[in-house]
Write a protein that holds these residues in place. Structure first.
Motif, PDB file in Angstrom:
ATOM      1  N   ARG A 185       0.822  -1.203   0.000  1.00  0.00           N
ATOM      2  CA  ARG A 185       0.000   0.000   0.000  1.00  0.00           C
ATOM      3  C   ARG A 185       0.857   1.253   0.000  1.00  0.00           C
ATOM      4  NH1 ARG A 185      -0.134  -2.246   4.952  1.00  0.00           N
ATOM      5  NH2 ARG A 185       1.179  -1.004   6.278  1.00  0.00           N
ATOM      6  N   PRO A 207      -5.577   4.134  -4.728  1.00  0.00           N
ATOM      7  CA  PRO A 207      -6.222   2.824  -4.812  1.00  0.00           C
ATOM      8  C   PRO A 207      -7.487   2.874  -5.662  1.00  0.00           C
ATOM      9  CG  PRO A 207      -6.574   3.794  -2.660  1.00  0.00           C
ATOM     10  CD  PRO A 207      -5.669   4.724  -3.394  1.00  0.00           C
ATOM     11  N   ARG A 247     -12.718  -0.727  -4.246  1.00  0.00           N
ATOM     12  CA  ARG A 247     -11.394  -0.479  -4.838  1.00  0.00           C
ATOM     13  C   ARG A 247     -10.300  -1.065  -3.952  1.00  0.00           C
ATOM     14  NH1 ARG A 247     -11.192  -0.329  -9.995  1.00  0.00           N
ATOM     15  NH2 ARG A 247      -8.983  -0.025  -9.581  1.00  0.00           N
ATOM     16  N   HIS A 248     -10.513  -1.070  -2.643  1.00  0.00           N
ATOM     17  CA  HIS A 248      -9.530  -1.718  -1.773  1.00  0.00           C
ATOM     18  C   HIS A 248      -9.556  -3.233  -1.967  1.00  0.00           C
ATOM     19  CE1 HIS A 248      -7.273   1.149   0.617  1.00  0.00           C
ATOM     20  NE2 HIS A 248      -8.309   1.953   0.474  1.00  0.00           N
ATOM     21  N   ALA A 296      -6.484  -5.608  -2.927  1.00  0.00           N
ATOM     22  CA  ALA A 296      -6.207  -6.835  -2.169  1.00  0.00           C
ATOM     23  C   ALA A 296      -6.115  -8.031  -3.120  1.00  0.00           C
ATOM     24  CB  ALA A 296      -7.298  -7.065  -1.124  1.00  0.00           C
ATOM     25  N   ASP A 354      -3.049 -10.585  -3.701  1.00  0.00           N
ATOM     26  CA  ASP A 354      -3.256 -12.036  -3.624  1.00  0.00           C
ATOM     27  C   ASP A 354      -2.726 -12.728  -4.872  1.00  0.00           C
ATOM     28  OD1 ASP A 354      -4.446 -11.810  -1.192  1.00  0.00           O
ATOM     29  OD2 ASP A 354      -6.500 -12.088  -1.911  1.00  0.00           O
TER      30      ASP A 354
END
Lengths: 326, 326
Positions: free
Chosen positions: B215, B221, B299-300, B304, B308
């Motif tokens: 981040r 983001p 959007r987060h 994520a 991943d």
């Protein structure tokens, strides 16, 4: 700060020597900050720096008096701590509103850097117009709050209550009122156990924090219910760090973890400010939308700061050579 | 799927055998899905399951024909791929709108589970009323889109274009039109190099992705500019996985990485739907605020999912025993 270790051959300094050295140096820093603040006049940056060092010294005196209370004349220590807490919180507000506005403005700038669907500017789904309006609204609200805090600071600094605090700190700079018995004790037998009590309070507060499962299974990143527990840890970590400073220990780990908790507090308050701004009557939907995005962004910063803290504080830091005993 | 390896003593199957076995099994799955869809009638769950297996088989036929095009009669393969792409996208819409609504409703529920400042319900800063209204708005918009997609699906399934596709797949279930020369080649000399081409296309697309710095230092983001690059990787990874299936290889890693990219796509589209809903004229500020929070949340999720994917695909997965060559 580590003066007591400079010349161990000359005889070990007692608890009163070590605590006294620390308190006198912080009292001196307080008085220097006060003088700089008076001299800074209209220079906002200088004034802000001076206020910061004034607050830092006030917190260190207050924090070390809390931890090592029994080594000093306790009733004097309690009275001074009360007054320093009042002064710190008064001085902190102006800076906090300015920092909050700067944080939210930077976040809005970042968020609206690449607006989704730039073709539809002016509608609520676009951040461009909404974020401009949201920025103006936050600027208005936080600048007003800051101006009020500035007036409160000026009023406080001109009050007889403040002059009494300054006089007490000036006395402290030359003579620390110590407890005759406890101050004669050895550092390892008096200060170290008291520092350990502060550290165990911190450990208990850290243990009481709700678990963070990275981003999995967290009920809601916008859940502010637990903020208070984290703010408690921040305060206790600061007290622990000041005790480390008194003992001349390495504070790099607690300072880094403390910075993560400062970011946590700042982001939590910025998120709350964004939510509060969204409750302003008669705002445009585009403004409210941008404030919603901003709120969520700051709550994610809160989560990130929590994760950072756990990495810095609970896990063994990789590649660090000197860490204090956890 | 791995039929060709069952009895290696009986002589190694050639490229046409292996590809033919896979295509026939997928054609059979397609026809079974079609029959189940026709029989499902008004049962939404059964109909949805049948449509999902129909789409999965259509994608597998189309993807393996793309990778192993030269092993088949190419003009036939190209024509069938075009028709299967049309069918897949038509069938996908209805499911996508339903899934998007479910995702957004779940996110709103999670986000409003612990509303900040519950005392001030009804104002824009509280998620409670805003999220209820936002949920109702999204429900209205996405249900309408879903209903339209349902009509389009029914119309497509009744069209002569669809009957021609179904006939072509029915023929494929019994007889795969192969290229006489290429199909006789050995698996290792024909299919494996073609699969490697598909894999190198995927690798190139992965290399072209902008870096993710966790981040830190990410410009925003909410930057949807790069979504397309990620969607490309998703499609190429799927083609790679189907080639692995043809060759009987372990697909666990590509399937897991593909699920991350499915989540990426779903979250990106949900975020866009939230932004689109916020552009509805005359919505209340509280509704717009909740949609802003929802947009940021999705959007987060996009970010994520990217992280991943990188963990699953680019790093050596820990604790896995069998992975295919990266």
């Amino acid at each position: 700060m580590a003066q007591q270790n400079r010349n161990p051959q000359a005889g070990e300094p007692d608890a009163g020597d070590v605590l006294g050295t620390y308190l006198r140096s912080q009292a001196t820093a307080f008085l220097r900050g006060l003088r700089l603040h008076e001299e800074s006049g209209a220079d906002a940056a200088e004034s802000s720096d001076a206020a910061r060092s004034l607050r830092g010294a006030a917190r260190r005196i207050s924090g070390s008096l809390a931890t090592f209370r029994v080594v000093t004349q306790s009733s004097w220590a309690d009275a001074l701590r009360t007054e320093l807490a009042w002064l710190s919180s008064t001085l902190a507000d102006e800076h906090a509103y300015a920092a909050r506005l700067a944080r939210l403005t930077a976040a809005l700038h970042r968020l609206s850097g690449s607006p989704e669907l730039p073709a539809q500017r002016g509608s609520a789904g676009s951040l461009t117009v909404g974020s401009t309006r949201a920025g103006a609204l936050l600027d208005r609200q936080l600048t007003l709050a800051r101006t009020r805090a500035h007036s409160a600071t000026l009023q406080a600094l001109g009050s007889s209550r403040f002059h009494a605090v300054a006089d007490a700190v000036a006395l402290l700079a030359s003579e620390v009122p110590l407890d005759a018995v406890a101050a004669r004790g050895r550092v390892g037998e008096v200060l170290v156990p008291l520092a350990a009590v502060a550290e165990s309070r911190l450990s208990a507060a850290v243990s009481a924090l709700p678990p963070i499962d990275a981003r999995e299974a967290t009920p809601s990143p916008y859940d502010a219910d637990h903020d208070g527990l984290w703010h408690d840890v921040r305060r206790l970590l600061r007290v622990h760090r000041y005790a480390q400073e008194v003992l001349g220990e390495d504070v790099s780990r607690s300072a880094a973890a403390g910075e993560a908790l400062d970011r946590h507090r700042d982001a939590a308050e910025a998120a709350a400010a964004s939510a509060a701004a969204a409750r302003t009557p008669r705002i445009a939907p585009a403004t409210a939308y941008a404030l919603g995005v901003l709120h969520a962004d700051q709550r994610h910063e809160v989560e990130a700061a929590r994760t950072d803290f756990q990495h810095l504080w609970l896990r063994e830091p990789a590649g660090r050579t000197a860490v204090t005993a956890g």
